[in-house]
Design a protein around this motif. Structure first.
Motif, PDB file in Angstrom:
ATOM      1  N   ILE A 274      -8.842   6.132   1.803  1.00 38.87           N
ATOM      2  CA  ILE A 274      -9.122   4.736   0.804  1.00 38.87           C
ATOM      3  C   ILE A 274      -8.218   4.684  -0.319  1.00 38.87           C
ATOM      4  N   ASP A 275      -7.353   5.415  -0.260  1.00 40.81           N
ATOM      5  CA  ASP A 275      -6.347   5.481  -1.588  1.00 40.81           C
ATOM      6  C   ASP A 275      -4.965   6.114  -0.996  1.00 40.81           C
ATOM      7  N   CYS A 276      -4.464   5.727   0.045  1.00 42.64           N
ATOM      8  CA  CYS A 276      -4.155   4.264   0.395  1.00 42.64           C
ATOM      9  C   CYS A 276      -3.883   3.732   1.563  1.00 42.64           C
ATOM     10  N   LYS A 277      -4.538   4.736   2.280  1.00 41.91           N
ATOM     11  CA  LYS A 277      -3.907   4.575   4.104  1.00 41.91           C
ATOM     12  C   LYS A 277      -4.243   4.121   4.847  1.00 41.91           C
TER      13      LYS A 277
ATOM     14  N   GLY B 279       0.888  -1.472   0.049  1.00 39.88           N
ATOM     15  CA  GLY B 279      -0.143  -0.152  -0.503  1.00 39.88           C
ATOM     16  C   GLY B 279       1.081   1.567  -0.002  1.00 39.88           C
ATOM     17  N   HIS B 280       0.187   2.639  -0.902  1.00 40.63           N
ATOM     18  CA  HIS B 280       0.837   3.361  -1.177  1.00 40.63           C
ATOM     19  C   HIS B 280       0.843   4.383   0.427  1.00 40.63           C
ATOM     20  N   VAL B 281       1.606   5.575   0.591  1.00 35.71           N
ATOM     21  CA  VAL B 281       1.370   6.499   2.108  1.00 35.71           C
ATOM     22  C   VAL B 281       1.663   8.289   0.871  1.00 35.71           C
TER      23      VAL B 281
ATOM     24  N   THR C  60      -3.307  -2.625  -1.824  1.00 32.69           N
ATOM     25  CA  THR C  60      -4.651  -2.399  -1.080  1.00 32.69           C
ATOM     26  C   THR C  60      -5.296  -1.691  -1.366  1.00 32.69           C
ATOM     27  N   GLU C  61      -5.395  -1.014  -3.206  1.00 30.11           N
ATOM     28  CA  GLU C  61      -6.156  -0.104  -3.034  1.00 30.11           C
ATOM     29  C   GLU C  61      -7.515   0.018  -3.273  1.00 30.11           C
ATOM     30  N   PRO C  62      -8.087   1.492  -3.187  1.00 26.67           N
ATOM     31  CA  PRO C  62      -9.597   1.273  -3.377  1.00 26.67           C
ATOM     32  C   PRO C  62     -10.106   0.641  -3.442  1.00 26.67           C
TER      33      PRO C  62
ATOM     34  N   ASP D 245       4.868   6.883  -4.411  1.00 24.19           N
ATOM     35  CA  ASP D 245       4.773   7.294  -6.339  1.00 24.19           C
ATOM     36  C   ASP D 245       3.976   6.653  -6.626  1.00 24.19           C
ATOM     37  N   GLU D 246       2.863   5.589  -6.131  1.00 19.66           N
ATOM     38  CA  GLU D 246       2.148   4.824  -7.005  1.00 19.66           C
ATOM     39  C   GLU D 246       0.408   5.882  -7.614  1.00 19.66           C
ATOM     40  N   GLU D 247       0.918   6.708  -7.151  1.00 21.94           N
ATOM     41  CA  GLU D 247       0.326   8.124  -7.985  1.00 21.94           C
ATOM     42  C   GLU D 247       1.063   8.458  -9.656  1.00 21.94           C
ATOM     43  N   ILE D 248       2.177   7.871  -9.440  1.00 18.85           N
ATOM     44  CA  ILE D 248       2.825   9.449 -10.119  1.00 18.85           C
ATOM     45  C   ILE D 248       4.229   8.422 -11.516  1.00 18.85           C
TER      46      ILE D 248
END
Ligand SMILES: [Zn+2]
Length: 427
Positions: free
Chosen positions: A139-142, A106-108, A197-199, A173-176
């Motif tokens: 939910i994304d993604c904490k 999961g990403h912070v 564990t993405e939403p 950096d999942e988002e980018i």
């Protein structure tokens, strides 16, 4: 699984709810917008994992090593200062050595909450209202990351012996474009299965599209607009190329389909012209036009083949124009890149989540695919782990008033705990 064990886990998760919710609220308090420091949140998570007696590996990725890694595509403009304030954290819980291992990833980092005036709840305060916990990253993604941690903690407290290793990856950096997950792969982390564990709204997401960004640069020749016959207008030259690509894209949007997306999406392999920039002054003939696109691929498609097709279209279109034949447009991949992912419903990993879902909710799960791509492609294609996505229920991703439904956050902890047992084995 034995009903008594399911009940025991379920009751324990319910009894610990204050702690579980409190931890997620703490994570939301860290304003970890893309590109900011992730030091404090990662230290907080590392400390939690250490307290749980996991072997904790915390390191700052080496930018040189990433530059040399073919699949790292994050623009370096995000990192003027490198990664010194961006450690990756991996906690490993050693199993008894007799079962399959599992990565929970999961990403912070979170996307910006701007514009703030649209939020009813402050994005960093983690307010609770009507059974919903609000905040950027809920939910994304904490939420998914926190649920993974408590799923394992719960099993430890019950005292059940887990067969295989459980590896909790707190990345960013999942988002980018996946620096954190890339760094875990470069460091050698692998497992027999992986869950991001993405939403997913508690759906079992067994497919994601692949995504490529590509750029077309069309050359012209500048001149004063008063004597424009002396120049070549790059905008005019770019238009037929753009039109040919759009026609290809529209054709794909109609014909390239995959059954897993059928129920939820009208279009599966989307094609989006995203930017078009050219010229700088109305009285000058523009000497360059730059066009950028995002194209999606359904499972079963190959990125390299698709990119070659794109190059061919540009080449064929250019061949019909004297200037472009002499000055062929440049076609290149840049930034976002991901291969499509797919795992069968019948795969034991999907079955492990499905059985756990049934045991907690009493209903069969819903399987789906999504027309976006995330770190899962790295786990599936670069780390070669069978993988799927399973995460929180809520809403507001990348919008205002993101929230997690608290009841389902607790259900997620329960389902992940059972999934660990089903997949890794237990005694
Ligand atoms: Zn995410």
């Amino acid at each position: 699984m034995e009903k008594a064990l399911v009940k025991k886990i379920s009751e324990l998760v319910d009894n610990k709810r204050e702690k579980e919710i409190g931890f997620l609220r703490e994570l939301i308090h860290f304003p970890t917008v893309v590109g900011s420091s992730y030091l404090e949140i990662q230290e907080y998570i590392a400390e939690k994992l250490s307290k749980m007696r996991l072997t904790v590996d915390k390191w700052c990725p080496d930018i040189q090593e990433l530059r040399e890694y073919k699949w790292w595509t994050v623009p370096e403009t995000y990192y003027p200062g490198g990664f010194d304030d961006k450690p990756v954290v991996v906690g490993t819980y050693k199993g008894q050595g007799k079962g399959r291992s599992l990565i929970l990833n999961g990403h912070v980092e979170v996307v910006t909450p701007e514009p703030l005036n649209l939020w009813k709840h402050d994005p960093w305060v983690a307010e609770i209202e009507d059974g919903k916990l609000y905040g950027r990253g809920a939910i994304d993604c904490k939420g998914g990351l926190a649920a993974s941690i408590f799923a394992l903690e719960c099993l430890q407290e019950i005292g059940v012996e887990i067969g295989g290793d459980v590896i909790i990856e707190s990345v960013y950096d999942e988002e980018i474009g996946g620096t954190g997950t890339d760094a875990t792969i470069l460091r050698g982390y692998r497992a027999d299965g992986a869950i991001t564990t993405e939403p997913s709204k508690m759906n079992i997401t067994i497919a994601h599209v692949g995504v490529m960004w590509f750029r077309v640069t069309v050359e012209g020749k500048s001149a004063h607009a008063a004597f424009l016959w002396q120049g070549i207008n790059a905008i005019e030259k770019a238009l037929p190329v753009h039109k040919a690509l759009c026609s290809f894209g529209k054709d794909r949007m109609k014909n390239v389909r995959h059954r897993i997306f059928e129920a939820d999406y009208p279009i599966h392999a989307t094609f989006n012209p995203g930017t078009f920039s050219a010229g700088g002054y109305p009285s000058s003939v523009p000497d360059k036009a730059v066009l950028e696109y995002r194209i999606g691929l359904v499972p079963g498609e190959n990125n390299e083949t698709l990119f070659r097709k794109i190059q061919k279209i540009v080449k064929e279109t250019s061949a019909r124009d004297a200037w472009l034949s002499e000055h062929p447009p440049k076609v290149e991949l840049f930034g976002w890149y991901g291969k499509p992912t797919y795992i069968s419903k019948n795969h034991p990993l999907a079955q492990s989540v499905a059985n756990s879902y049934k045991e907690i909710s009493g209903r069969p799960p819903h399987y789906n695919g999504i027309t976006a791509c995330g770190d899962i492609w790295r786990l599936q294609h670069l780390a070669h782990c069978p993988s799927l996505t399973f995460g929180c229920n809520g809403d507001g991703i990348h919008q205002n008033d993101e929230y997690v439904v608290i009841k389902d956050y607790l259900n997620l902890i329960k389902i992940l705990a059972l999934t660990i047992l089903h997949w890794c084995g237990y005694k």
